[in-house]
Design an enzyme around this catalytic site. Structure first.
Site, short mmCIF file in Angstrom:
data_model
loop_
_atom_site.label_atom_id
_atom_site.label_comp_id
_atom_site.label_asym_id
_atom_site.label_seq_id
_atom_site.Cartn_x
_atom_site.Cartn_y
_atom_site.Cartn_z
N ASP A 46 1.36 -1.06 -0.07
CA ASP A 46 -0.09 -0.13 -0.32
C ASP A 46 0.76 1.31 -0.25
O ASP A 46 1.72 1.87 1.28
CB ASP A 46 -0.87 -0.05 1.37
CG ASP A 46 -1.87 1.15 1.50
OD1 ASP A 46 -3.23 0.75 1.09
OD2 ASP A 46 -1.51 2.23 1.53
N TYR A 51 2.66 9.92 0.30
CA TYR A 51 3.88 9.27 0.65
C TYR A 51 5.30 9.74 -0.18
O TYR A 51 6.68 9.07 0.45
CB TYR A 51 4.20 7.65 0.79
CG TYR A 51 2.73 7.33 1.35
CD1 TYR A 51 1.61 8.40 2.36
CD2 TYR A 51 2.07 5.94 1.82
CE1 TYR A 51 0.72 7.89 2.57
CE2 TYR A 51 1.33 5.20 2.40
CZ TYR A 51 -0.10 6.88 2.96
OH TYR A 51 -1.12 5.72 3.08
N LYS A 76 -2.46 6.08 -3.93
CA LYS A 76 -4.04 7.19 -3.96
C LYS A 76 -3.67 8.09 -4.88
O LYS A 76 -2.55 9.15 -4.94
CB LYS A 76 -4.38 7.28 -2.45
CG LYS A 76 -3.97 5.59 -1.95
CD LYS A 76 -4.30 6.29 0.01
CE LYS A 76 -3.54 4.66 0.72
NZ LYS A 76 -1.72 4.56 0.87
N HIS A 109 -7.84 9.58 -1.90
CA HIS A 109 -6.96 9.00 -0.75
C HIS A 109 -8.41 10.27 -0.02
O HIS A 109 -8.00 9.68 1.92
CB HIS A 109 -5.82 10.28 -0.80
CG HIS A 109 -4.56 9.59 0.67
ND1 HIS A 109 -3.39 9.99 0.11
CD2 HIS A 109 -5.33 8.80 1.82
CE1 HIS A 109 -3.05 9.12 1.21
NE2 HIS A 109 -3.70 8.96 1.77
N1 LIG Z 1 -5.62 6.31 3.67
C1 LIG Z 1 -5.14 6.97 4.97
O1 LIG Z 1 -5.42 8.51 4.80
C2 LIG Z 1 -4.21 6.56 5.77
C3 LIG Z 1 -3.50 7.14 6.10
C4 LIG Z 1 -2.22 6.20 7.73
C5 LIG Z 1 -1.59 5.20 7.16
N2 LIG Z 1 -2.26 4.52 5.95
C6 LIG Z 1 -2.35 3.31 5.43
O2 LIG Z 1 -2.01 2.63 6.74
C7 LIG Z 1 -0.40 2.01 6.63
C8 LIG Z 1 -0.72 0.83 8.06
O3 LIG Z 1 -0.44 2.09 9.12
P1 LIG Z 1 0.25 3.17 10.20
O4 LIG Z 1 1.59 2.63 9.02
O5 LIG Z 1 -0.28 4.54 10.20
O6 LIG Z 1 0.22 2.35 11.23
P2 LIG Z 1 0.53 0.92 11.96
O7 LIG Z 1 0.76 0.34 10.99
O8 LIG Z 1 -0.79 0.52 12.88
O9 LIG Z 1 1.49 1.46 12.90
C9 LIG Z 1 2.90 1.48 12.08
C10 LIG Z 1 3.87 1.76 13.68
O10 LIG Z 1 3.98 0.27 14.62
C11 LIG Z 1 4.96 0.49 14.51
N3 LIG Z 1 4.94 -1.33 14.67
C12 LIG Z 1 4.96 -2.09 13.61
N4 LIG Z 1 4.73 -3.35 13.94
C13 LIG Z 1 4.46 -3.64 15.14
C14 LIG Z 1 4.99 -4.73 16.08
N5 LIG Z 1 5.01 -5.80 15.28
N6 LIG Z 1 4.65 -4.49 16.79
C15 LIG Z 1 4.67 -3.42 17.99
N7 LIG Z 1 5.28 -1.75 17.09
C16 LIG Z 1 4.84 -2.28 15.58
C17 LIG Z 1 6.29 0.25 13.71
O11 LIG Z 1 7.23 0.54 14.39
P3 LIG Z 1 8.95 0.72 13.25
O12 LIG Z 1 8.18 0.70 11.32
O13 LIG Z 1 9.74 1.50 13.85
O14 LIG Z 1 8.67 -0.93 13.04
C18 LIG Z 1 4.71 2.13 13.09
O15 LIG Z 1 5.57 2.62 14.73
C19 LIG Z 1 0.18 3.54 6.52
O16 LIG Z 1 1.59 2.00 6.39
C20 LIG Z 1 -0.71 3.53 5.13
O17 LIG Z 1 0.41 2.09 4.15
C21 LIG Z 1 -3.86 5.13 5.32
#
Ligand SMILES: NC(=O)c1ccc[n+]([C@@H]2O[C@H](COP(=O)([O-])OP(=O)(O)OC[C@H]3O[C@@H](n4cnc5c(N)ncnc54)[C@H](OP(=O)(O)O)[C@@H]3O)[C@@H](O)[C@H]2O)c1
Length: 280
Positions: A46, A51, A76, A109
């Site tokens: 994704d 980004y 997006k 988005h």
């Molecule tokens: N459409 C939208 O508006 C929107 C908004 C936000 C996100 N997204 C998408 O959704 C994806 C996921 O959301 P997100 O990146 O915001 O948040 P997330 O996946 O909920 O959390 C990412 C965070 O959690 C940590 N983490 C990952 N695996 C872990 C584990 N096993 N144990 C402990 N901590 C862990 C990561 O740290 P490290 O990287 O330091 O390991 C990072 O700080 C994004 O990357 C993006 O592709 C879309």
């Protein structure tokens, strides 16, 4: 790869239920992180114009010599490009950056109700063009509230295949989730780990101990069992592996309910409310 379940979208295309998120991965680090994820077995990435790391996603796939058709790629449309001609140009740029003549899924988005005279309908019609010409296998939306989805249903011919919204145990997003289930729109849960916050929750730790898995794994498994598509983000190889190992255990109903009970409603959001978000 075969262990990852697929969900069939309302246009007949299948999407792997687990993928790899790339928000906040530095463009210079993206190819490395995505390469690690692909080596672990992820086949769904994704990304987004916002980004600025689409190029690294395409590079990692090519460098590993993986057939493009074997990786599901989502991007997006950025917030500054909602006008149809801007959207067409931006979509061309996405394909060029990824180095492919199509994406598997392309999303609006954010709905941005206070910009463009509140018009996301002509933007959606432009995405319909990309679907018709085959350069987007599927199209969908992100951060759409029920009122936004209702407007698309009234004024356009195509139901979005997915709505990618914030959703995790602290923020159940119940109203949007219920609408999407009723109308055949798949839920993609962004910030599935509440950006890491939920991993430290004592109730999550308790369930993790009982299940013999890590806190992140039980939260991701909760998503999988509730039918969400998820793509946790990590730049840490150990976590990239951990987040992939979700298909050799299951949570019982009591644990699913206990995780759902952590819902704090609006207070649980980590990101902005889409009705008010207006960043261009
Ligand atoms: N459409 C939208 O508006 C929107 C908004 C936000 C996100 N997204 C998408 O959704 C994806 C996921 O959301 P997100 O990146 O915001 O948040 P997330 O996946 O909920 O959390 C990412 C965070 O959690 C940590 N983490 C990952 N695996 C872990 C584990 N096993 N144990 C402990 N901590 C862990 C990561 O740290 P490290 O990287 O330091 O390991 C990072 O700080 C994004 O990357 C993006 O592709 C879309």
């Amino acid at each position: 790869m075969s262990q990852i379940p697929a969900i069939t979208l309302n246009d007949g295309v299948s999407i792997p239920q687990l993928g790899f998120g790339t928000y906040k991965i530095d463009p210079a680090q993206t190819a490395d992180a995505v390469r690690t994820a692909l080596e672990v077995g992820y086949r769904h990435i994704d990304t987004a114009q916002m980004y600025k790391n689409e190029r690294g996603v395409g590079r990692a796939i090519r460098e590993l010599g993986i057939d493009r058709a074997d990786v599901y790629v989502t991007s997006k449309l950025d917030n500054g490009f909602h006008k149809p001609d801007d959207a067409r140009r931006a979509f061309d740029d996405t394909l060029e950056a990824i180095g492919s003549d199509y994406v598997d899924l392309f999303l609006i988005h954010w709905p941005l109700p206070m910009h463009y005279g509140g018009d996301f309908v002509s933007t959606w019609r432009t995405l319909e063009e990309f679907k018709r010409d085959g350069r987007a296998r599927s199209i969908g939306v992100s951060n759409f509230q029920v009122a936004h989805l209702e407007r698309l249903a009234r004024e356009t011919d195509t139901t979005p295949t997915v709505n990618q919204v914030e959703l995790h145990p602290y923020f159940g997003n119940d109203e949007v989730r219920a609408y999407c289930r009723e109308h055949g729109i798949a839920i993609e849960a962004w910030a599935p780990l509440a950006r890491g916050a939920v991993v430290a929750d004592p109730e999550v730790a308790h369930i993790a101990r009982a299940a013999g898995r890590s806190p992140a794994q039980v939260v991701l498994r909760w998503h999988i069992q509730r039918g969400h598509v998820v793509f946790p983000k990590s730049v840490t190889p150990r976590r990239i592996e951990e987040n992939f190992a979700l298909f050799d255990f299951a949570l019982g109903d009591a644990h699913i309910e206990a995780l759902s009970a952590l819902n704090k409603g609006e207070a649980g959001r980590t990101g902005p409310n889409p009705d008010r978000f207006d960043n261009l």
